[in-house]
Write an enzyme that holds these catalytic residues in place. Structure first.
Site, short mmCIF file in Angstrom:
data_model
loop_
_atom_site.label_atom_id
_atom_site.label_comp_id
_atom_site.label_asym_id
_atom_site.label_seq_id
_atom_site.Cartn_x
_atom_site.Cartn_y
_atom_site.Cartn_z
CD GLU A 164 -3.05 -0.92 2.23
OE1 GLU A 164 -2.78 -0.26 3.25
OE2 GLU A 164 -4.15 -1.48 2.07
CD GLU A 316 -3.95 -6.08 3.02
OE1 GLU A 316 -4.68 -5.35 3.73
OE2 GLU A 316 -2.74 -5.89 2.89
CG HIS A 367 -7.75 -6.20 11.30
ND1 HIS A 367 -8.06 -7.27 10.51
CD2 HIS A 367 -7.88 -5.11 10.52
CE1 HIS A 367 -8.37 -6.84 9.29
NE2 HIS A 367 -8.27 -5.53 9.28
C1 GAL Z 1 -4.19 -2.75 5.15
C2 GAL Z 1 -2.76 -3.21 5.32
C3 GAL Z 1 -2.67 -4.43 6.20
C4 GAL Z 1 -3.52 -4.26 7.43
C5 GAL Z 1 -4.93 -3.98 7.01
C6 GAL Z 1 -5.89 -3.82 8.17
O1 GAL Z 1 -4.22 -1.40 4.86
O2 GAL Z 1 -2.16 -3.47 4.08
O3 GAL Z 1 -1.31 -4.64 6.56
O4 GAL Z 1 -3.02 -3.20 8.19
O5 GAL Z 1 -4.96 -2.80 6.28
O6 GAL Z 1 -7.19 -3.56 7.74
#
Ligand code: GAL
Length: 665
Positions: A164, A316, A367
């Site tokens: 990101e 993700e 999370h």
């Molecule tokens: C994304 C990131 C991950 C994790 C995720 C949590 O932005 O790439 O490493 O932090 O968010 O939602």
């Protein structure tokens, strides 16, 4: 939409070479948090959940290089072998998004500065300056060693560069690279002074050393300087990406390379970036509580598919709750499956998560993971398993198929950047919100859309809509005119074609080619509205914006009623070119776009769909998704085989709350 062949640029395979007729399922795996016994437990659970892909190493820099120049690869060797031995492919990341603490301590020049000159310290992540020669040197050296060691490993399926990309830097080394970028763009200081309009407010530059990133100023930074800073930041990050990409390609020329985008993220010109990737991937986290969460997902999925020009990777998502909103709710039963299938419907060939096992420590311990704190018996993990099995079952019928769209929404980063400057007519107007509003209208009208760049060949689309493109290049303006001349139907929102590439207002206040196209003789004044204010129009209410327009040879489809603009045209039409000078309330925008689409010969995928049901075609498969909380019946025009339910359905499909079907003819 246009498609690419299974073999991508330069002979690399792209996603098709990795999926090989399956859908990928898995996620970020951060095993360095766990003792090695847990790795074996993880592998057992992964296999039971049909996981076939994990992403390793995203944040492993301090583990791989505990002291400057040292290497600790043993643990990663064991993991790569473990994954291979169990038939799980590895998307291997370069860990360059989070440098180890020693780097900041020994090399403070690697740390970025914000516009107030404050340092971003280590202790979090993404504390690197894209401009730092020291950072780049260390990042390249570690990437080189990783690529040399694992480029030929049989578990390796894809490279994932950094994570990101999203950093900015206003510091001194950034000032040097900003000047370098500006010299490349403008050649001379005179040209820069002209482009930036520095004759205003005594800003004329006489020496390159005077040119700075737009740091905190007493009042309103120069807008073109700010615009160029955003272009430059996207380009500098892209340079960092390309350096690492080229290194890994030297060692493994056939292994595709990606980096994960954030959804609807302003910091990277995603059209430009996507061209540099073998696989386009995105991270997507709609809020389960958001009544428009499914549409937000659809928007990002449509955009990613369009950037990929074919299948793409959901790198993700969350199996349950995230931990970065004010209030973080888990996904209710069935929602993870439904939203995952929505991504597949809209072209994803990979459904992956952050992260495999929920952390017990660190910033993201609240999370969700594919295996949560509740362990394998937890509801979230049980749902993950069911989904994994379903994706494995439908994969061969779905993977690699393309979606054909007849409608395109135009969105472009330079226009987005320039359209969010300070000192504009209304701060209430946000280009991203307009994209959402127009996409939502099409989504609710059950019309599947691509996204396109305004300079793309649009001739394959029956309908093109422009929520707002404040800045439009000459090439883009010509392209829109040619599209309509060639038989296309165009619907264009307000504040489009106002500025040229340097953010210089076009003579007449709007591009003359567009004024001609829409039949606007004079655009006298803009009349922005307050938040929550409405303006009456024939048959609907406008929000956000209105305009004092004198029509030429256009037909007024709707006029303003009441107030200052009483009787003036609100929606104009000249042939197949429509201009909408306000933001109609959602139902009115939906009706307008559905009518224009019907006139252009575009029909929804299925007739008579209930409001909460989404239907999307992928190849000859029909995905039907119930986003509602209640069971629903959907009329079907024939007999289908539901690949998910393994049943035949004729005439009517019954779906439970959050239910889904994948129908084959
Ligand atoms: C994304 C990131 C991950 C994790 C995720 C949590 O932005 O790439 O490493 O932090 O968010 O939602």
């Amino acid at each position: 939409m246009r498609t690419t062949s299974a073999t991508g640029k330069n002979g690399r395979s792209g996603l098709a070479g990795v999926t090989r007729g399956r859908l990928l399922f898995g996620g970020d795996y951060n095993p360095e948090q766990w003792p090695e016994e847990t790795w074996h437990e993880d592998v057992r659970l992964m296999k039971e959940a049909c996981v076939n892909s994990v992403t390793l190493g995203v944040f492993s820099w301090s583990r791989l290089e505990p002291r400057p120049g040292e290497r600790d690869f043993g643990w990663l060797d064991r993991l790569m072998d473990l994954m291979h031995g169990n038939g799980i492919g590895v998307v291997l990341a370069t860990p360059t998004a989070s440098p180890p603490p020693w780097m900041g301590r020994l090399h403070p020049d690697t740390l970025p500065r914000d516009r107030d000159g404050r340092t971003e310290w280590w202790g979090g992540r993404q504390h690197f300056s894209h401009s730092s020669a020291t950072y780049r040197r260390y990042a390249a050296a570690l990437t080189e060693d990783l690529a040399a060691r694992y480029g030929g490993h049989p578990a390796l399926t894809m490279w994932h560069i950094n994570n990101e990309y999203c950093t900015y830097d206003w510091g001194d080394e950034a000032a040097v690279t900003f000047r370098r970028w500006l010299r490349d763009r403008y050649g001379t200081l005179d040209a820069l002074n002209t482009a930036w309009g520095t004759a205003f407010w005594s800003q004329g530059y006489g020496d390159w050393q005077e040119v700075l990133p737009p740091r905190r100023a007493h009042h309103l930074n120069n807008p073109t300087q700010v615009l160029d800073f955003k272009r430059y930041t996207s380009d500098l990050l892209l340079e960092c990406y390309a350096v690492e990409r080229d290194i890994v390609r030297r060692y493994s020329p056939d292994v595709p390379v990606t980096t994960n985008f954030m959804p609807m993220w302003a910091g990277q010109d995603a059209w430009r970036w996507a061209r540099e990737e073998d696989v386009v991937s995105v991270d997507l986290y709609p809020d389960p509580r958001d009544p428009f969460g499914a549409q937000e997902g659809a928007l990002v999925q449509d955009m990613t598919r369009s950037q990929a020009r074919g299948p793409w990777m959901l790198m993700e998502q969350a199996a349950g709750a995230v931990n970065w909103r004010d209030v973080n709710r888990p996904k209710p039963r069935g929602l993870n499956r439904l939203w995952s299938l929505q991504a597949v419907a809209r072209g994803a060939d990979a459904v992956c998560y952050f992260q495999w096992r929920q952390s017990r420590q660190g910033a993201e311990k609240f999370h969700s993971g594919m295996v949560g704190h509740a362990g394998e018996r937890g509801r979230t993990h049980q749902e993950v398993r069911r989904l994994g099995a379903e994706l494995a079952r439908i994969g061969p019928a779905v993977a690699g198929r393309h979606s054909a769209c007849e409608v395109a929404v135009l969105h472009e980063w330079n226009a987005w950047w320039a359209g969010t400057q300070d000192g504009r007519p209304s701060r209430e107007v946000d280009p991203a919100q307009l994209v959402r509003a127009w996409h939502r209208a099409l989504w609710e009208a059950h019309l599947t859309t691509d996204f396109a760049h305004p300079e793309h060949d649009l001739s394959g689309y029956r309908l093109v809509v422009v929520p707002q493109l404040y800045l439009l290049t000459d090439a883009a303006a010509d392209n829109l005119v040619a599209y309509v001349r060639g038989g296309g139907t165009l619907v264009c929102g307000f504040l489009t074609g106002i500025a040229d590439e340097d953010d210089r207002v076009r003579p007449g206040g709007m591009d003359a080619r567009l004024r001609d196209l829409f039949g606007i003789r004079v655009l006298h004044e803009w009349w922005p509205l307050d938040a929550g204010e409405h303006i009456g129009c024939d048959g609907f209410r406008g929000t956000l914006w209105s305009e004092e327009i004198e029509a030429g040879d256009a037909v007024a489809h709707a006029r303003y009623r009441g107030g200052e603009l009483d009787g003036l045209p609100a929606v104009l039409r000249r042939g197949r070119a429509w201009y909408v000078s306000t933001l109609p309330e959602p139902a009115a925008l939906r009706e307008l776009l559905a009518d224009v689409a019907a006139g252009a010969g575009v029909r929804p995928v299925l007739d008579g769909l209930p409001a909460q049901v989404e239907a999307v075609r992928r190849g000859d498969l029909l995905f039907v998704l119930n986003h509602g909380r209640d069971p629903v019946g959907v009329a079907l025009p024939g007999t289908y085989r539901d690949l998910l339910g393994d049943r035949t359905v004729t005439g009517r499909l019954e779906l439970p709350r959050h239910g889904a079907a994948v129908l084959a003819p």
